[in-house]
Design an enzyme around this catalytic site. Structure first.
Site, mmCIF file in Angstrom:
data_model
loop_
_atom_site.group_PDB
_atom_site.id
_atom_site.type_symbol
_atom_site.label_atom_id
_atom_site.label_comp_id
_atom_site.label_asym_id
_atom_site.label_seq_id
_atom_site.Cartn_x
_atom_site.Cartn_y
_atom_site.Cartn_z
ATOM 1 N N HIS A 58 92.058 -60.022 66.800
ATOM 2 C CA HIS A 58 91.553 -60.985 65.815
ATOM 3 C C HIS A 58 92.196 -60.539 64.501
ATOM 4 C CE1 HIS A 58 88.314 -62.074 68.655
ATOM 5 N NE2 HIS A 58 88.178 -60.778 68.851
ATOM 6 N N HIS A 204 84.931 -68.262 73.862
ATOM 7 C CA HIS A 204 84.625 -67.049 73.105
ATOM 8 C C HIS A 204 83.847 -66.051 73.942
ATOM 9 C CE1 HIS A 204 82.365 -64.328 70.519
ATOM 10 N NE2 HIS A 204 83.450 -64.337 69.788
ATOM 11 N N HIS A 266 86.710 -56.563 77.220
ATOM 12 C CA HIS A 266 85.705 -55.491 77.178
ATOM 13 C C HIS A 266 85.135 -55.156 78.563
ATOM 14 C CE1 HIS A 266 85.968 -55.547 72.877
ATOM 15 N NE2 HIS A 266 85.499 -56.774 72.784
ATOM 16 N N ASP A 317 91.878 -55.515 69.057
ATOM 17 C CA ASP A 317 90.640 -56.250 68.779
ATOM 18 C C ASP A 317 90.294 -56.316 67.300
ATOM 19 O OD1 ASP A 317 88.284 -57.608 69.094
ATOM 20 O OD2 ASP A 317 87.224 -56.029 70.181
HETATM 21 ZN ZN LIG Z 1 87.288 -59.661 70.390
#
Ligand SMILES: [Zn+2]
Length: 440
Positions: A58, A204, A266, A317
């Site tokens: 991101h 998401h 994750h 991330d």
């Molecule tokens: Zn993320």
């Protein structure tokens, strides 16, 4: 055709010396070792590795680095700070920030990034005149920074999920939402593309869509990589179980969303049955060890997932750290701490997570120094204060991003002698971050 000669390289067969390789157009040609340099060869001083794939980024979270460590806080308070930054971004200042962040990644040896992009619309969710203005800003930022981009266009329709049901979008989150799964798919169809830019699709997380909405995703998915955050926090598992009666992994499986084209980000809090399900479907799991440490997410079951059949990839991330060596070591070291055993991953497995598995998870056929692969490669200084004395096959345990001296993408130099072709990346970062501060 250009030919190169390198002192050392990590090839698919392992560490090799006196390596000669060809680059034709943007791909590797013949690769041979134990050869003397020939007239006309470009000489490469150092250890050549395949370019790194940053599978989960991101870009705008870079604006939080060094600003969230005061006080204790939690994942959820960190998220509030992240929304405050998101509220200030527009296509111009996001372009400047992303260009600097992608250039920082290139300096660290990353030749491909998967940008998990949900900041689609203007204030209160109003579409820009050009609906993909923010996507175009990211694509241009990556092009100028010299890094390949898979733009993972994110479906984000709900503000969250707690054990009593969905939470509405807050004022900032309204910028993330297209309003419906169908509108998301329609806008994504016009996503920017180019020789170094591809599209991927993403949801998401199961916090950001209802089950009815998720059920409509598979029929609208283009044949591109699909990414989703999965079980990052125990609270997410609790809410999904309470509302949908299944674990998040079971929900994705139920809707046909696991498989070789899917990357789960994750996967920190999984049951044994979840691990088995992800492995059987050959879903890639992307670990982001420096972020997972920073946010106190927990230690995922990386070895168990790999043993079950999951390819593993790695991502920076939240950009708390941009260093693929730190991510590789994090994968191994977290396993050591959790298992009280050393050598949980072979060096080749760690390198594959940072390279070929990441390329595959983002829809590119690269990540190895082999004939026909994209000619993306990185040169590491084997004689720095950190790496001096390291064996070539063990440099991944000692090097840092600061030891990357050269980076080539498609055979073109993006970084030479530690300098990015855009000039001072720290200046670009400082300017982009101070402009963002002034916009408050
Ligand atoms: Zn993320």
């Amino acid at each position: 055709m250009t030919t190169y000669w390198a002192e050392q390289a990590l090839l698919p067969t392992g560490a090799a010396k006196s390596v000669r390789f060809e680059v034709q157009d943007d791909r590797f040609g013949a690769v041979s070792s134990d050869l003397d340099p020939q007239p006309g060869d470009q000489l490469v001083a150092g250890l050549v590795l395949p370019g790194f794939a940053n599978s989960h980024s991101h870009a705008f979270h870079r604006a939080l680095r060094g600003r969230t460590q005061a006080g204790s806080g939690s994942f959820w308070t960190w998220r509030e700070r992240m929304y405050a930054i998101a509220s200030r971004l527009d296509p111009d200042n996001y372009f400047a920030l992303a260009r600097a962040v992608f250039a920082e990644m290139a300096l660290a040896g990353m030749t491909l990034v998967g940008e998990f992009h949900y900041l689609h619309h203007g204030d209160r969710g109003r579409p820009y005149a050009e609906p993909n203005a923010m996507s175009s800003a990211l694509a241009e930022a990556a092009r100028q920074a010299g890094i390949r981009l898979t733009l993972l266009d994110v479906c984000y329709l709900r503000g969250g999920l707690d054990t009593t049901g969905p939470v509405p979008l807050n004022a900032v989150q309204e910028r993330f939402s297209d309003g419906s799964v169908e509108a998301w798919a329609e806008r994504m169809a016009d996503s920017p593309s180019g020789p170094s830019v591809r599209t991927g699709a993403a949801v998401h997380s199961l916090r950001a869509v209802s089950e009815q909405e998720l059920a409509r995703v598979p029929s609208l998915l283009p044949p591109v990589p699909f990414h989703v955050h999965l079980s990052e926090q125990p609270a997410e598992n609790d809410a999904v179980l309470a509302n949908w009666g299944r674990t998040p992994t079971q929900v994705l499986d139920h809707h046909g969303l696991l498989g070789a084209g899917t990357t789960a980000i994750h996967g920190t809090h999984l049951t044994a049955a979840d691990v088995e399900r992800l492995g059987r479907s050959q879903t890639t799991v992307c670990f982001c060890p420096t972020t997972e440490c920073d946010l106190a997410d927990g230690i995922g079951r990386a070895r168990a997932l790999a043993d079950a059949g999951c390819p593993l990839s790695l991502g920076s991330d939240s950009q708390a750290v941009i260093d693929m060596f730190a991510e590789m070591r994090g994968l191994e070291m977290n396993e050591r701490l959790a298992s009280l055993r050393r050598g949980r991953f072979a060096p080749g497995e760690l390198l594959a997570a940072a390279t070929e598995s990441g390329y595959a998870s983002l829809g590119w056929d690269g990540g190895g120094i082999a004939p026909g692969a994209l000619a993306d490669f990185v040169v590491v200084d084997p004689g720095s204060v950190r790496t001096a004395g390291s064996g070539a096959d063990q440099a991944i345990y000692t090097a840092t991003a600061a030891d990357v001296t050269e980076v080539a993408v498609g055979g073109e130099w993006v970084v030479r002698a530690g300098q990015h072709r855009l000039g001072s990346v720290s200046s670009l970062l400082r300017e982009a971050l101070s402009d963002l501060d002034e916009s408050t």
